[in-house]
Design a protein around this motif. Structure first.
Motif, short mmCIF file in Angstrom:
data_model
loop_
_atom_site.label_atom_id
_atom_site.label_comp_id
_atom_site.label_asym_id
_atom_site.label_seq_id
_atom_site.Cartn_x
_atom_site.Cartn_y
_atom_site.Cartn_z
N SER A 146 0.85 -1.19 0.00
CA SER A 146 0.00 0.00 0.00
C SER A 146 0.88 1.24 0.00
CB SER A 146 -0.91 0.00 1.23
OG SER A 146 -1.72 1.15 1.27
N ILE A 147 0.59 2.18 -0.90
CA ILE A 147 1.40 3.39 -1.05
C ILE A 147 0.48 4.60 -1.09
CG2 ILE A 147 3.14 4.60 -2.42
CD1 ILE A 147 3.74 1.88 -3.76
N THR A 148 0.72 5.56 -0.21
CA THR A 148 0.02 6.83 -0.24
C THR A 148 1.00 7.90 -0.69
OG1 THR A 148 -1.48 6.19 1.53
CG2 THR A 148 -1.27 8.54 1.08
N MET A 149 0.67 8.62 -1.75
CA MET A 149 1.54 9.64 -2.32
C MET A 149 1.01 11.02 -1.97
SD MET A 149 2.04 8.03 -6.12
CE MET A 149 2.94 6.50 -6.38
N LYS A 150 1.85 11.86 -1.41
CA LYS A 150 1.48 13.24 -1.14
C LYS A 150 2.03 14.14 -2.24
CE LYS A 150 1.58 12.54 3.87
NZ LYS A 150 2.18 12.99 5.16
N LYS A 151 1.35 15.23 -2.49
CA LYS A 151 1.82 16.18 -3.48
C LYS A 151 3.06 16.90 -2.96
CE LYS A 151 0.28 20.00 -6.41
NZ LYS A 151 -0.85 20.88 -6.76
N PRO A 152 4.19 16.85 -3.68
CA PRO A 152 5.42 17.48 -3.20
C PRO A 152 5.28 18.99 -3.01
CG PRO A 152 5.90 15.96 -4.98
CD PRO A 152 4.41 16.13 -4.94
N LEU A 153 5.98 19.49 -2.00
CA LEU A 153 5.99 20.92 -1.73
C LEU A 153 7.01 21.65 -2.60
CD1 LEU A 153 5.74 20.82 2.17
CD2 LEU A 153 3.88 21.12 0.51
N GLU A 154 8.01 20.91 -3.08
CA GLU A 154 9.00 21.52 -3.97
C GLU A 154 9.04 20.72 -5.26
OE1 GLU A 154 11.36 18.49 -1.59
OE2 GLU A 154 9.91 20.05 -1.11
N GLU A 155 9.84 21.17 -6.20
CA GLU A 155 9.90 20.53 -7.52
C GLU A 155 10.81 19.30 -7.45
OE1 GLU A 155 11.05 21.59 -12.17
OE2 GLU A 155 10.81 23.20 -10.70
N VAL A 156 10.21 18.14 -7.48
CA VAL A 156 10.94 16.87 -7.54
C VAL A 156 10.30 16.01 -8.61
CG1 VAL A 156 11.62 16.96 -5.11
CG2 VAL A 156 9.52 15.77 -5.77
N GLU A 157 11.05 15.04 -9.10
CA GLU A 157 10.51 14.11 -10.09
C GLU A 157 9.58 13.13 -9.40
OE1 GLU A 157 13.28 13.60 -13.97
OE2 GLU A 157 13.79 12.37 -12.24
N GLU A 158 8.32 13.15 -9.76
CA GLU A 158 7.33 12.27 -9.13
C GLU A 158 7.26 10.95 -9.92
OE1 GLU A 158 3.65 14.44 -7.86
OE2 GLU A 158 4.65 16.10 -8.89
N ILE A 159 8.35 10.20 -9.83
CA ILE A 159 8.44 8.94 -10.56
C ILE A 159 8.64 7.80 -9.56
CG2 ILE A 159 9.80 7.60 -12.21
CD1 ILE A 159 10.54 10.21 -13.57
N ILE A 160 7.87 6.74 -9.73
CA ILE A 160 8.02 5.56 -8.88
C ILE A 160 8.00 4.32 -9.77
CG2 ILE A 160 5.53 5.51 -8.43
CD1 ILE A 160 6.18 4.33 -5.70
N HIS A 161 8.89 3.39 -9.48
CA HIS A 161 9.01 2.16 -10.27
C HIS A 161 8.89 0.98 -9.31
CE1 HIS A 161 11.43 -0.37 -13.41
NE2 HIS A 161 10.22 -0.81 -13.21
N ILE A 162 7.88 0.15 -9.54
CA ILE A 162 7.64 -1.03 -8.71
C ILE A 162 7.97 -2.27 -9.53
CG2 ILE A 162 5.92 -2.35 -7.42
CD1 ILE A 162 4.36 0.29 -7.11
N LYS A 163 8.80 -3.14 -8.94
CA LYS A 163 9.13 -4.41 -9.58
C LYS A 163 8.59 -5.54 -8.70
CE LYS A 163 13.34 -2.80 -11.87
NZ LYS A 163 14.78 -3.05 -12.10
N VAL A 164 7.94 -6.49 -9.34
CA VAL A 164 7.29 -7.56 -8.59
C VAL A 164 7.30 -8.84 -9.42
CG1 VAL A 164 5.03 -6.81 -9.46
CG2 VAL A 164 5.17 -8.19 -7.38
N PRO A 165 7.60 -9.99 -8.82
CA PRO A 165 7.59 -11.24 -9.58
C PRO A 165 6.19 -11.64 -10.05
CG PRO A 165 8.91 -11.45 -7.59
CD PRO A 165 8.17 -10.16 -7.48
N HIS A 166 5.19 -11.37 -9.22
CA HIS A 166 3.82 -11.80 -9.55
C HIS A 166 2.83 -10.84 -8.92
CE1 HIS A 166 0.09 -14.23 -9.02
NE2 HIS A 166 0.39 -14.60 -10.25
N VAL A 167 1.79 -10.47 -9.66
CA VAL A 167 0.76 -9.58 -9.13
C VAL A 167 -0.59 -9.99 -9.70
CG1 VAL A 167 1.05 -7.85 -10.95
CG2 VAL A 167 0.15 -7.16 -8.71
#
Length: 240
Positions: free
Chosen positions: A99-120
């Motif tokens: 479970s992931i909750t993402m908040k809106k950044p207060l400064e300029e950052v790259e909002e990139i997330i990469h999830i790797k999983v064997p099975h979903v």
């Protein structure tokens, strides 16, 4: 040899030794970080931060801001994100659910997330209803999966794409809130292979299907969802 000369030679040797040690440390960081390892000596600035995770087969994400989410099949369970973005993520991983909750950044950052999983088996992107049409900028990419089944529930994305996947039973449920010229909607690219395809979409936006299910198709769309598909794909969709 004069004492002053011995001091100068000692300083020189110390400097050379420190330079060699520094280069070794930097080489270790360069070697481990891009290879998804963990350096004992730190990490490169502006490089990805990597979290090793316990096994899971369900993903639930509550996004804010403008995230780009990449989910791919891999031998390991891990998550990586741009440096500076990790402090805006709250994660939990228990009972097979990431479970992931993402908040809106207060400064300029790259909002990139990469999830790797064997099975979903289940992916849920639970975004709050935007106030206005075309407000959402959420992007989701699913790539290189070999699965017996996958259930995807996604709310109000800017773009969802399937690339190079082989899925026996794919179910997509969601809501869109975009104009027909904004974003890319939900796209199933021709590089995929799907045996059974079921889609249920509400709202307003675009669904693009370049590859229908080989054996079975069921597509239910609200009146404001525009379908982009070739005649062979449409014929497969219409024939139950």
């Amino acid at each position: 040899m004069k004492k002053s000369n011995r001091i100068l030679i000692g300083i020189f040797l110390f400097a050379v030794g420190w330079l060699i040690t520094y280069n070794i440390l930097i080489a270790n960081v360069l070697k481990t970080i891009p290879g998804h390892g963990i350096s004992r000596f730190g990490h490169l600035s502006q490089q990805e931060v990597i979290m090793k995770l316990k096994p899971f087969d369900k993903i639930k994400i509550k996004p804010q801001g403008s995230p780009k989410i990449y989910i791919t099949q891999s031998d390991t369970s891990e998550m990586s994100m741009g440096d500076g973005y990790s402090e805006y993520l709250v994660t939990s991983n228990s009972n097979g659910l990431l479970s992931i909750t993402m908040k809106k950044p207060l400064e300029e950052v790259e909002e990139i997330i990469h999830i790797k999983v064997p099975h979903v088996t289940d992916i849920s992107i639970d975004q709050q209803t935007p106030r206005f049409e075309n407000e959402s900028s959420l992007q989701l990419s699913l790539e290189k999966f070999r699965l017996a089944k996958l259930n995807l529930r996604v709310l109000y994305p800017y773009d969802v794409e399937f690339l190079n996947c082989e899925i026996s039973n794919l179910k997509i449920q969601g809501k869109l809130l975009t104009s027909y010229t904004y974003g890319n909607g939900i796209r199933i690219e021709p590089t995929n292979r799907i045996d059974s395809l079921s889609i249920d979409l509400e709202g307003k936006g675009v669904l693009s299907i370049s590859k229908a299910g080989e054996l079975y198709n069921q597509v239910n769309l609200s009146d404001s969802i525009r379908l982009n598909a070739s005649m062979p794909v449409i014929n497969k969709i219409l024939v139950k």
